[in-house]
Design an enzyme around this catalytic site. Structure first.
Site, short mmCIF file in Angstrom:
data_model
loop_
_atom_site.label_atom_id
_atom_site.label_comp_id
_atom_site.label_asym_id
_atom_site.label_seq_id
_atom_site.Cartn_x
_atom_site.Cartn_y
_atom_site.Cartn_z
N ASP A 134 -7.60 6.20 -4.65
CA ASP A 134 -6.70 7.35 -4.84
C ASP A 134 -7.47 8.64 -4.60
OD1 ASP A 134 -7.13 6.63 -8.30
OD2 ASP A 134 -7.94 8.41 -7.32
N ARG A 188 2.00 1.95 -3.42
CA ARG A 188 0.93 2.56 -4.25
C ARG A 188 0.76 4.03 -3.89
NH1 ARG A 188 -3.97 -1.53 -3.39
NH2 ARG A 188 -5.11 0.03 -4.59
N CYS A 238 -8.53 -1.04 17.24
CA CYS A 238 -9.56 -0.15 17.84
C CYS A 238 -10.15 0.80 16.81
CB CYS A 238 -8.92 0.65 19.00
SG CYS A 238 -7.83 1.98 18.48
N HIS A 272 -14.88 2.21 -1.40
CA HIS A 272 -13.89 1.21 -0.99
C HIS A 272 -12.76 1.82 -0.17
CE1 HIS A 272 -15.31 -1.50 -4.54
NE2 HIS A 272 -16.08 -1.61 -3.47
N TYR A 311 0.83 -1.22 0.00
CA TYR A 311 0.00 0.00 0.00
C TYR A 311 0.86 1.26 0.00
CZ TYR A 311 -4.33 -2.52 0.21
OH TYR A 311 -5.40 -3.32 -0.12
N CYS A 363 -6.37 1.92 12.95
CA CYS A 363 -5.85 0.85 13.78
C CYS A 363 -6.65 -0.43 13.53
CB CYS A 363 -5.99 1.24 15.26
SG CYS A 363 -5.60 -0.13 16.38
C1 BV8 Z 1 -18.34 -7.63 0.70
C2 BV8 Z 1 -9.89 -1.49 -2.01
C3 BV8 Z 1 -19.60 -8.71 2.37
C4 BV8 Z 1 -8.66 -2.30 -1.75
C5 BV8 Z 1 -11.37 -2.97 -3.31
C6 BV8 Z 1 -16.14 -14.26 -0.90
C7 BV8 Z 1 -16.01 -13.76 0.38
C8 BV8 Z 1 -16.40 -12.47 0.71
C9 BV8 Z 1 -16.91 -11.64 -0.27
C10 BV8 Z 1 -17.00 -12.15 -1.54
C11 BV8 Z 1 -16.66 -13.44 -1.87
N1 BV8 Z 1 -16.90 -13.63 -3.19
C12 BV8 Z 1 -17.38 -12.50 -3.73
C13 BV8 Z 1 -17.45 -11.62 -2.73
C14 BV8 Z 1 -17.87 -10.28 -2.83
C15 BV8 Z 1 -16.59 -9.48 -3.12
C16 BV8 Z 1 -16.44 -9.45 -4.62
O1 BV8 Z 1 -17.21 -8.80 -5.28
N2 BV8 Z 1 -15.43 -10.18 -5.14
C17 BV8 Z 1 -15.22 -10.21 -6.57
C18 BV8 Z 1 -13.72 -10.34 -6.86
C19 BV8 Z 1 -16.03 -11.36 -7.14
N3 BV8 Z 1 -16.84 -8.18 -2.59
C20 BV8 Z 1 -16.36 -7.91 -1.38
O2 BV8 Z 1 -15.65 -8.63 -0.71
C21 BV8 Z 1 -16.83 -6.56 -0.82
N4 BV8 Z 1 -17.34 -6.79 0.49
O3 BV8 Z 1 -18.93 -8.23 -0.15
O4 BV8 Z 1 -18.59 -7.78 2.01
C22 BV8 Z 1 -19.83 -8.48 3.79
C23 BV8 Z 1 -21.03 -7.89 4.18
C24 BV8 Z 1 -21.26 -7.71 5.53
C25 BV8 Z 1 -20.30 -8.08 6.47
C26 BV8 Z 1 -19.08 -8.64 6.06
C27 BV8 Z 1 -18.83 -8.84 4.71
C28 BV8 Z 1 -15.66 -5.62 -0.71
C29 BV8 Z 1 -15.15 -5.28 -2.08
C30 BV8 Z 1 -14.13 -4.15 -1.97
C31 BV8 Z 1 -12.74 -4.69 -2.22
N5 BV8 Z 1 -11.77 -3.58 -2.24
N6 BV8 Z 1 -10.51 -1.93 -3.28
C32 BV8 Z 1 -7.52 -1.88 -2.63
O5 BV8 Z 1 -7.68 -1.00 -3.50
O6 BV8 Z 1 -6.43 -2.43 -2.42
S1 BV8 Z 1 -11.99 -3.48 -4.78
C33 BV8 Z 1 -10.91 -3.01 -5.98
O7 BV8 Z 1 -11.14 -3.85 -7.07
C34 BV8 Z 1 -11.15 -1.64 -6.49
O8 BV8 Z 1 -11.50 -0.73 -5.48
C35 BV8 Z 1 -12.21 -1.84 -7.50
O9 BV8 Z 1 -13.47 -1.71 -6.91
C36 BV8 Z 1 -12.05 -3.25 -7.89
C37 BV8 Z 1 -11.46 -3.29 -9.27
O10 BV8 Z 1 -12.49 -3.03 -10.10
P1 BV8 Z 1 -12.40 -1.90 -11.22
O11 BV8 Z 1 -12.33 -0.57 -10.58
O12 BV8 Z 1 -13.51 -2.17 -12.14
O13 BV8 Z 1 -10.99 -2.12 -11.92
P2 BV8 Z 1 -10.63 -3.24 -12.99
O14 BV8 Z 1 -9.15 -3.25 -13.10
O15 BV8 Z 1 -11.37 -4.49 -12.66
O16 BV8 Z 1 -11.27 -2.71 -14.36
C38 BV8 Z 1 -10.77 -1.53 -14.94
C39 BV8 Z 1 -11.71 -1.19 -16.07
O17 BV8 Z 1 -11.27 0.04 -16.64
C40 BV8 Z 1 -11.68 -2.22 -17.18
O18 BV8 Z 1 -13.01 -2.51 -17.59
C41 BV8 Z 1 -10.92 -1.52 -18.32
O19 BV8 Z 1 -11.43 -1.88 -19.59
C42 BV8 Z 1 -11.24 -0.07 -18.04
N7 BV8 Z 1 -10.23 0.88 -18.50
C43 BV8 Z 1 -8.90 0.66 -18.68
N8 BV8 Z 1 -8.32 1.82 -19.10
C44 BV8 Z 1 -9.30 2.76 -19.16
C45 BV8 Z 1 -10.51 2.18 -18.77
N9 BV8 Z 1 -11.67 2.84 -18.74
C46 BV8 Z 1 -11.63 4.15 -19.08
N10 BV8 Z 1 -10.51 4.80 -19.45
C47 BV8 Z 1 -9.33 4.13 -19.50
N11 BV8 Z 1 -8.21 4.77 -19.89
ZN ZN Z 2 -5.82 1.14 18.39
#
Ligand code: BV8
Ligand code: ZN
Length: 254
Positions: A105, A71, A131, A120, A68, A128
């Site tokens: 970002d 990044r 806590c 996100h 992180y 922390c």
């Molecule tokens: C949740 C922060 C429930 C971190 C991110 C098993 C266990 C638990 C949960 C799950 C599970 N299976 C599935 C899930 C749900 C899971 C999920 O969806 N998984 C996916 C992989 C299937 N979701 C979660 O876990 C979420 N939480 O469900 O909790 C819960 C509820 C109650 C209590 C407890 C639990 C949490 C999801 C958040 C994860 N954190 N980011 C970090 O950044 O390090 S997600 C991270 O990935 C990003 O933030 C972003 O959201 C995601 C990536 O997606 P995109 O932004 O779309 O990026 P990507 O690269 O995929 O695509 C880029 C696009 O841009 C492409 O289409 C490309 O063509 C296009 N592009 C390229 N260049 C350009 C362009 N477009 C325009 N212009 C350009 N120049």
């Molecule tokens: Zn603490």
């Protein structure tokens, strides 16, 4: 732009309340790798989904913290692109623009957008692990960049409870901040039009927002140079990049 039907452009021009959902593609032209781009350097053998989890952090806190910080350090050297700027200018021209971003970002804010909903989380402040106390980190220093590849970073600890600090992002498997998610869902259905820019639509629950908008009869514009699973939910599909399309659309509504 010529492929957009005149009545669709009229709809865009007349939109007074616009909701925008951005993903990693929004920042690609600023030089930020998308989630689906292959990772480089130390992280080349890791998928973000394998590092962006509580388990990964607990197993190797120094390694995940270092990812992180690398990044955050890289981001300090990058600038918002013309797409970020077009959205910030657009927000000043209409009564209401709600900007929801999946990105951790600060490029939307640095371009001038206000009220950005980070569903996100963000790279800074950190918090922390035990806590939840929040801490604003100072700008990254460069010397950490030259640390040995296998050196695990020293993870700072909480002043209050001595717990490990962790990135202020939402990891896979973690619930999204309830208030942010509620505001995002509201904005998806209570608007004249939704722009969806630069997201592959694979991460839930945010990937459901365009479908929620369509169910509320809100027109959904998808802006992406590539096909994505969201395309069949598009009222208007614009094949192009954020930094090319958004300024061109903004010109057409100004
Ligand atoms: C949740 C922060 C429930 C971190 C991110 C098993 C266990 C638990 C949960 C799950 C599970 N299976 C599935 C899930 C749900 C899971 C999920 O969806 N998984 C996916 C992989 C299937 N979701 C979660 O876990 C979420 N939480 O469900 O909790 C819960 C509820 C109650 C209590 C407890 C639990 C949490 C999801 C958040 C994860 N954190 N980011 C970090 O950044 O390090 S997600 C991270 O990935 C990003 O933030 C972003 O959201 C995601 C990536 O997606 P995109 O932004 O779309 O990026 P990507 O690269 O995929 O695509 C880029 C696009 O841009 C492409 O289409 C490309 O063509 C296009 N592009 C390229 N260049 C350009 C362009 N477009 C325009 N212009 C350009 N120049
Ligand atoms: Zn603490």
């Amino acid at each position: 732009m010529r492929e957009i039907r005149p009545e669709a452009l009229r709809q865009l021009r007349q939109a007074r309340k616009v909701t925008v959902l951005t993903g990693a593609g929004m920042s690609a032209e600023s030089g930020v790798p998308t989630f689906r781009d292959a990772q480089k350097g130390l992280w080349a053998n890791y998928r973000p989904e394998d590092l962006a989890t509580p388990a990964a952090f607990l197993a190797r806190p120094g390694f995940v913290w270092r990812w992180y910080e690398s990044r955050r350090r890289q981001l300090q050297k990058l600038q918002p692109n013309a797409g970020h700027q077009a959205l910030a200018a657009w927000q000043l021209k209409i009564p209401k623009m709600t900007l929801i971003t999946q990105n951790v970002d600060d490029l939307h804010e640095r371009a001038g957008s206000t009220g950005v909903i980070h569903v996100h989380g963000t790279l800074n402040p950190v918090k922390c692990f035990d806590c939840g106390a929040s801490y604003q980190l100072p700008p990254c220093s460069d010397e950490a960049e030259n640390a040995a590849p296998d050196q695990e970073a020293e993870v700072p600890r909480c002043n209050r409870c001595k717990g490990l600090l962790r990135p202020g992002v939402v990891w896979f498997g973690e619930a999204l901040p309830a208030a942010a998610l509620h505001k995002a869902e509201q904005a998806a259905t209570d608007c004249d039009l939704m722009l969806v820019v630069g997201t592959s639509g694979q991460v839930y629950p945010i990937a459901s927002l365009p479908g929620m908008a369509r169910s509320a009869q809100v027109p959904v514009w998808i802006i992406n140079p590539n096909a994505s699973v969201l395309d069949d939910q598009a009222s208007v599909l614009v094949r192009g990049t954020a930094a090319q399309v958004l300024p061109a659309l903004f010109d057409r509504v100004s």
